[in-house]
Design a protein around this motif. Structure first.
Motif, PDB file in Angstrom:
ATOM      1  N   TRP A 143      -3.973  -9.736  44.813  1.00 18.34           N
ATOM      2  CA  TRP A 143      -3.156 -10.377  45.851  1.00 18.34           C
ATOM      3  C   TRP A 143      -2.850 -11.824  45.478  1.00 18.34           C
ATOM      4  O   TRP A 143      -3.557 -12.453  44.675  1.00 18.34           O
ATOM      5  N   VAL A 144      -1.791 -12.362  46.103  1.00 20.73           N
ATOM      6  CA  VAL A 144      -1.344 -13.729  45.835  1.00 20.73           C
ATOM      7  C   VAL A 144      -1.131 -14.444  47.163  1.00 20.73           C
ATOM      8  O   VAL A 144      -0.530 -13.886  48.099  1.00 20.73           O
ATOM      9  N   GLY A 145      -1.595 -15.692  47.256  1.00 20.92           N
ATOM     10  CA  GLY A 145      -1.426 -16.464  48.480  1.00 20.92           C
ATOM     11  C   GLY A 145      -0.963 -17.883  48.216  1.00 20.92           C
ATOM     12  O   GLY A 145      -1.260 -18.470  47.168  1.00 20.92           O
ATOM     13  N   PHE A 146      -0.229 -18.437  49.187  1.00 24.65           N
ATOM     14  CA  PHE A 146       0.244 -19.818  49.118  1.00 24.65           C
ATOM     15  C   PHE A 146       0.403 -20.315  50.540  1.00 24.65           C
ATOM     16  O   PHE A 146       0.747 -19.531  51.437  1.00 24.65           O
ATOM     17  N   ALA A 193      -4.533 -23.953  58.494  1.00 22.78           N
ATOM     18  CA  ALA A 193      -3.472 -23.820  57.489  1.00 22.78           C
ATOM     19  C   ALA A 193      -2.556 -22.632  57.791  1.00 22.78           C
ATOM     20  O   ALA A 193      -2.972 -21.619  58.363  1.00 22.78           O
ATOM     21  N   ASP A 194      -1.304 -22.793  57.396  1.00 24.77           N
ATOM     22  CA  ASP A 194      -0.271 -21.763  57.535  1.00 24.77           C
ATOM     23  C   ASP A 194      -0.080 -21.136  56.152  1.00 24.77           C
ATOM     24  O   ASP A 194       0.228 -21.843  55.184  1.00 24.77           O
ATOM     25  N   MET A 195      -0.275 -19.825  56.047  1.00 22.03           N
ATOM     26  CA  MET A 195      -0.305 -19.177  54.733  1.00 22.03           C
ATOM     27  C   MET A 195       0.550 -17.920  54.678  1.00 22.03           C
ATOM     28  O   MET A 195       0.801 -17.275  55.706  1.00 22.03           O
ATOM     29  N   TRP A 196       0.979 -17.591  53.455  1.00 21.69           N
ATOM     30  CA  TRP A 196       1.654 -16.324  53.180  1.00 21.69           C
ATOM     31  C   TRP A 196       0.877 -15.609  52.092  1.00 21.69           C
ATOM     32  O   TRP A 196       0.518 -16.204  51.074  1.00 21.69           O
ATOM     33  N   VAL A 197       0.596 -14.338  52.332  1.00 20.83           N
ATOM     34  CA  VAL A 197      -0.209 -13.560  51.388  1.00 20.83           C
ATOM     35  C   VAL A 197       0.527 -12.278  51.054  1.00 20.83           C
ATOM     36  O   VAL A 197       1.004 -11.564  51.947  1.00 20.83           O
ATOM     37  N   PHE A 246      -5.610 -16.618  44.787  1.00 20.14           N
ATOM     38  CA  PHE A 246      -5.284 -15.245  44.396  1.00 20.14           C
ATOM     39  C   PHE A 246      -6.564 -14.461  44.181  1.00 20.14           C
ATOM     40  O   PHE A 246      -7.653 -15.038  44.031  1.00 20.14           O
ATOM     41  N   GLY A 247      -6.433 -13.136  44.214  1.00 22.00           N
ATOM     42  CA  GLY A 247      -7.581 -12.267  44.030  1.00 22.00           C
ATOM     43  C   GLY A 247      -7.476 -11.465  42.748  1.00 22.00           C
ATOM     44  O   GLY A 247      -6.471 -11.514  42.040  1.00 22.00           O
ATOM     45  N   THR A 248      -8.500 -10.708  42.467  1.00 20.76           N
ATOM     46  CA  THR A 248      -8.510  -9.843  41.286  1.00 20.76           C
ATOM     47  C   THR A 248      -8.220  -8.388  41.641  1.00 20.76           C
ATOM     48  O   THR A 248      -8.164  -7.534  40.767  1.00 20.76           O
ATOM     49  N   SER A 249      -8.039  -8.123  42.926  1.00 20.47           N
ATOM     50  CA  SER A 249      -7.659  -6.789  43.382  1.00 20.47           C
ATOM     51  C   SER A 249      -6.676  -6.941  44.529  1.00 20.47           C
ATOM     52  O   SER A 249      -6.400  -8.050  44.992  1.00 20.47           O
ATOM     53  N   ASN A 250      -6.137  -5.833  45.006  1.00 24.93           N
ATOM     54  CA  ASN A 250      -5.188  -5.870  46.117  1.00 24.93           C
ATOM     55  C   ASN A 250      -5.850  -5.641  47.464  1.00 24.93           C
ATOM     56  O   ASN A 250      -5.194  -5.283  48.436  1.00 24.93           O
ATOM     57  N   THR A 251      -7.130  -5.882  47.507  1.00 23.68           N
ATOM     58  CA  THR A 251      -7.837  -5.975  48.781  1.00 23.68           C
ATOM     59  C   THR A 251      -7.940  -7.454  49.123  1.00 23.68           C
ATOM     60  O   THR A 251      -8.565  -8.232  48.380  1.00 23.68           O
ATOM     61  N   PHE A 252      -7.287  -7.865  50.207  1.00 22.46           N
ATOM     62  CA  PHE A 252      -7.274  -9.271  50.572  1.00 22.46           C
ATOM     63  C   PHE A 252      -8.659  -9.677  51.053  1.00 22.46           C
ATOM     64  O   PHE A 252      -9.108  -9.274  52.119  1.00 22.46           O
ATOM     65  N   SER A 253      -9.337 -10.469  50.223  1.00 26.48           N
ATOM     66  CA  SER A 253     -10.701 -10.875  50.519  1.00 26.48           C
ATOM     67  C   SER A 253     -10.941 -12.262  49.915  1.00 26.48           C
ATOM     68  O   SER A 253     -10.024 -12.899  49.400  1.00 26.48           O
ATOM     69  N   CYS A 258      -8.574 -20.648  43.322  1.00 23.91           N
ATOM     70  CA  CYS A 258      -7.820 -21.338  44.355  1.00 23.91           C
ATOM     71  C   CYS A 258      -7.585 -22.780  43.923  1.00 23.91           C
ATOM     72  O   CYS A 258      -8.150 -23.250  42.927  1.00 23.91           O
ATOM     73  N   GLY A 259      -6.746 -23.487  44.669  1.00 19.52           N
ATOM     74  CA  GLY A 259      -6.488 -24.876  44.335  1.00 19.52           C
ATOM     75  C   GLY A 259      -5.770 -25.612  45.442  1.00 19.52           C
ATOM     76  O   GLY A 259      -5.306 -25.012  46.428  1.00 19.52           O
ATOM     77  N   LYS A 260      -5.668 -26.931  45.273  1.00 17.97           N
ATOM     78  CA  LYS A 260      -5.030 -27.815  46.248  1.00 17.97           C
ATOM     79  C   LYS A 260      -4.021 -28.687  45.517  1.00 17.97           C
ATOM     80  O   LYS A 260      -4.315 -29.225  44.449  1.00 17.97           O
ATOM     81  N   VAL A 261      -2.841 -28.832  46.081  1.00 15.58           N
ATOM     82  CA  VAL A 261      -1.798 -29.630  45.446  1.00 15.58           C
ATOM     83  C   VAL A 261      -1.017 -30.413  46.501  1.00 15.58           C
ATOM     84  O   VAL A 261      -0.992 -30.035  47.673  1.00 15.58           O
ATOM     85  N   ALA A 262      -0.397 -31.489  46.057  1.00 22.06           N
ATOM     86  CA  ALA A 262       0.575 -32.209  46.876  1.00 22.06           C
ATOM     87  C   ALA A 262       1.918 -32.083  46.167  1.00 22.06           C
ATOM     88  O   ALA A 262       2.007 -32.318  44.958  1.00 22.06           O
ATOM     89  N   ILE A 263       2.946 -31.674  46.912  1.00 20.62           N
ATOM     90  CA  ILE A 263       4.258 -31.429  46.310  1.00 20.62           C
ATOM     91  C   ILE A 263       5.339 -32.088  47.152  1.00 20.62           C
ATOM     92  O   ILE A 263       5.308 -32.016  48.383  1.00 20.62           O
ATOM     93  N   ASP A 264       6.300 -32.703  46.486  1.00 26.11           N
ATOM     94  CA  ASP A 264       7.541 -33.136  47.122  1.00 26.11           C
ATOM     95  C   ASP A 264       8.604 -32.122  46.718  1.00 26.11           C
ATOM     96  O   ASP A 264       9.018 -32.080  45.555  1.00 26.11           O
TER      97      ASP A 264
END
Length: 203
Positions: free
Chosen positions: A77-80, A93-97, A175-182, A188-194
């Motif tokens: 799975w992938v999240g942001f 936090a507001d997230m999309w997975v 992100f995960g290593t499987s498609n079970t959201f866990s 994971c990481g933290k960034v600041a973006i313009d």
């Protein structure tokens, strides 16, 4: 680490398969039409930033909608998401997975962490909000998960954070290593973006 993303430098052919729109949205809305055009054409993203050795994010803003693409070196799975100002954590936090099923079909959902501490988020709809992912598309191979999705910069949902078209905003990714959201562990990481300039600072 501070980096400047490449503007208009990465031309990406968005896969045509597994394109989805949430049924709560009008399929003929202008946003869905724009997304369909992006799917059918080879798109040069406004900006692309490498958030980690495994996670590359691209984005474009068209009218009042932002389109993201995450290319991640994983088979899971992938999240942001948007981290509240000054926190850089999952709290509030507001997230999309995005998760792929056994047939390789992607689903992207809208999540929110309704707590002042880190932990698993809930679906916006479970909390009484709305799923504001406009459209999504993606593929998964043995070495790469690629997820494209769109959202309005500003929504009316209590469980959505407004996205700044310009100015530095805090973001989180995982992100995960499987498609079970866990739990993601250290993936994971933290960034600041313009988003307007592509300026990216990885923490």
């Amino acid at each position: 680490v501070s980096t400047q993303s490449t503007g208009n430098a990465q031309s990406i052919s968005i896969p045509k398969t597994h394109n989805q729109t949430h049924q709560s949205h009008n399929p003929m809305s202008i946003n869905v039409i724009i997304f369909a055009c992006l799917v059918c054409l080879c798109m040069a993203w406004d900006h692309t930033s490498k958030l980690s050795s495994a996670y590359v994010l691209s984005w474009s803003i068209i009218n009042d909608v932002i389109y993201f693409q995450a290319n991640v070196a994983t088979t899971g799975w992938v999240g942001f998401g948007i981290s509240p100002e000054g926190q850089h954590s999952m709290a509030m936090a507001d997230m999309w997975v995005g998760v792929w099923d056994s047939n390789g079909i992607l689903t992207v959902n809208d999540y929110y962490r309704d707590s002042s501490s880190n932990g698993a988020p809930d679906l916006d709809v479970t909390l009484g909000g709305t799923d504001d992912v406009l459209s999504f598309n993606g593929t998964q191979s043995p070495s790469l998960s690629s997820m494209t999705w769109g959202r309005n910069l500003v929504t009316s949902d209590t469980y959505d954070k407004s996205i700044l078209a310009s100015g530095v905003q805090n973001w989180i990714f995982a992100f995960g290593t499987s498609n079970t959201f866990s739990f993601h562990g250290d993936r994971c990481g933290k960034v600041a973006i313009d988003l307007s300039t592509g300026y990216t600072k990885v923490f």
